[in-house]
Design an enzyme around this catalytic site. Sequence first.
Site, PDB file in Angstrom:
ATOM      1  N   CYS A  70      -9.085  25.303  21.746  1.00 27.02           N
ATOM      2  CA  CYS A  70      -9.867  26.279  20.987  1.00 27.02           C
ATOM      3  C   CYS A  70     -10.900  25.573  20.107  1.00 27.02           C
ATOM      4  CB  CYS A  70      -8.950  27.133  20.111  1.00 27.02           C
ATOM      5  SG  CYS A  70      -9.844  28.264  19.018  1.00 27.02           S
ATOM      6  N   CYS A  73     -10.333  26.013  16.075  1.00 31.33           N
ATOM      7  CA  CYS A  73      -9.240  25.385  15.346  1.00 31.33           C
ATOM      8  C   CYS A  73      -9.743  24.105  14.676  1.00 31.33           C
ATOM      9  CB  CYS A  73      -8.087  25.052  16.296  1.00 31.33           C
ATOM     10  SG  CYS A  73      -7.161  26.491  16.879  1.00 31.33           S
ATOM     11  N   HIS A 116      -4.494  29.710  14.381  1.00 31.73           N
ATOM     12  CA  HIS A 116      -4.983  30.259  15.641  1.00 31.73           C
ATOM     13  C   HIS A 116      -4.264  31.554  16.013  1.00 31.73           C
ATOM     14  CE1 HIS A 116      -6.718  30.090  19.736  1.00 31.73           C
ATOM     15  NE2 HIS A 116      -5.531  30.518  20.133  1.00 31.73           N
ATOM     16  N   ASN A 156     -15.376  41.365  16.086  1.00 30.33           N
ATOM     17  CA  ASN A 156     -14.871  41.899  17.345  1.00 30.33           C
ATOM     18  C   ASN A 156     -13.457  41.367  17.518  1.00 30.33           C
ATOM     19  OD1 ASN A 156     -17.414  43.013  17.938  1.00 30.33           O
ATOM     20  ND2 ASN A 156     -18.090  41.166  18.965  1.00 30.33           N
ATOM     21  N   HIS A 167      -9.171  32.923  18.628  1.00 35.75           N
ATOM     22  CA  HIS A 167      -8.988  32.547  17.228  1.00 35.75           C
ATOM     23  C   HIS A 167      -9.560  33.638  16.317  1.00 35.75           C
ATOM     24  CE1 HIS A 167      -8.276  29.108  14.391  1.00 35.75           C
ATOM     25  NE2 HIS A 167      -8.975  29.913  13.618  1.00 35.75           N
ATOM     26  N   HIS A 169     -11.754  35.372  14.080  1.00 32.82           N
ATOM     27  CA  HIS A 169     -13.092  35.049  13.601  1.00 32.82           C
ATOM     28  C   HIS A 169     -13.993  36.267  13.696  1.00 32.82           C
ATOM     29  CE1 HIS A 169     -13.874  34.866  17.919  1.00 32.82           C
ATOM     30  NE2 HIS A 169     -15.175  34.872  17.655  1.00 32.82           N
ATOM     31  N   GLN A 171     -18.505  37.371  13.117  1.00 34.23           N
ATOM     32  CA  GLN A 171     -19.847  36.835  13.254  1.00 34.23           C
ATOM     33  C   GLN A 171     -20.778  37.473  12.232  1.00 34.23           C
ATOM     34  OE1 GLN A 171     -21.196  36.292  17.499  1.00 34.23           O
ATOM     35  NE2 GLN A 171     -19.385  37.529  17.940  1.00 34.23           N
TER      36      GLN A 171
END
Length: 353
Positions: A70, A73, A116, A156, A167, A169, A171
């Site tokens: 990933c 991470c 993660h 999303n 992971h 996250h 944007q």
Amino acid sequence: MKKTSTRLADGRELIYYDQRDDSVRDAVDRRPLDPTVTTSEVRRDPLLGDSIAVASHRQGRIYHPPADECPLCPSQGDRLSEIPDSSYDVVVFENRFPSLAGDSGRCEVVCFTSDHNASFADLTEEQARLVLDAWTDRTSELSHLPSVEQVFCFENRGAEIGVTLGHPHGQIYAYPFTTPRTALMLRSVAAHKEATGGENLFDAVLARELADERVVLESEHWVAFVPYAAHWPYEVHLYPKHRVPDLLALDEEARTEFPQVYLELLRRFDRIFGEGEPPTPYISAWHQAPFGALEEFEGVNRDDFALHLELFTIRRTSGKLKFLAGSESGMNVFINDVPPEFAAQRLREVASS
């Protein structure tokens, strides 16, 4: 909050946001990366009057890597990722495969936690507050770029949404124009203001929802409700009770209370379809006033806009998704399978323990 800005090997900016003021972030990106090359281009549709981004370089972005590879991470030993340090609280960095870049805006990735296997709903209130502070700081910084007119922070969540990295996250898109959805809202605000002799449409909508049966939860400074004309099967709008145009304008009381309210909403979303169901896929989207000129929206200024968050899922029932088919995709007329009143009742029933 401590903020530390650095550069990745290909020149992209990376920013650590830490809860502790004594955190030291001096790790160096040891990857042999070439400078990032993008092909982002914004094109305006003369018939619809909106804009789209063409970004062919995104075809090569990382797609569902195994967990031990990933890129979000922390770096560990010889396994090098987008984050050079071996740990972090919250990290923001320029997207390696941006939809918008240069004169066409900017795209950033926000990593909510180094864990993660977590989700935003697993964060502590302190961690969620740090994310809010990072969103606010990036909104401020990006709004000063000459090419940026609107800043959009979003998450999303879930493969069904199209997420390619598991992971936790989100944007941030910094657009060089006012987005079509925001423009529609501003036109409605302008028309309502003129028709009523100055009444604010957001205030009127919020007052109506507070008096109706679709309120999901309410606190001293925030209210969450399923809107009267919800587009999605389960859709919640979260508003501060005191109207402000953007994240920067939130007062300390609202900022302090936000993590508790937002985490509760996310945890309820994961309970909608019952125990044993996979995590609910969702989109969480902050709506902020544009930073550019608003002359085309006659009589409207930034303070007429109301900051709010829209949270919705494309899952309409257990094992079934809401697809945007002919009416939605072809004519932008949504058909909702779940009555908003039922959705609100369900979200009240599944209060997290």
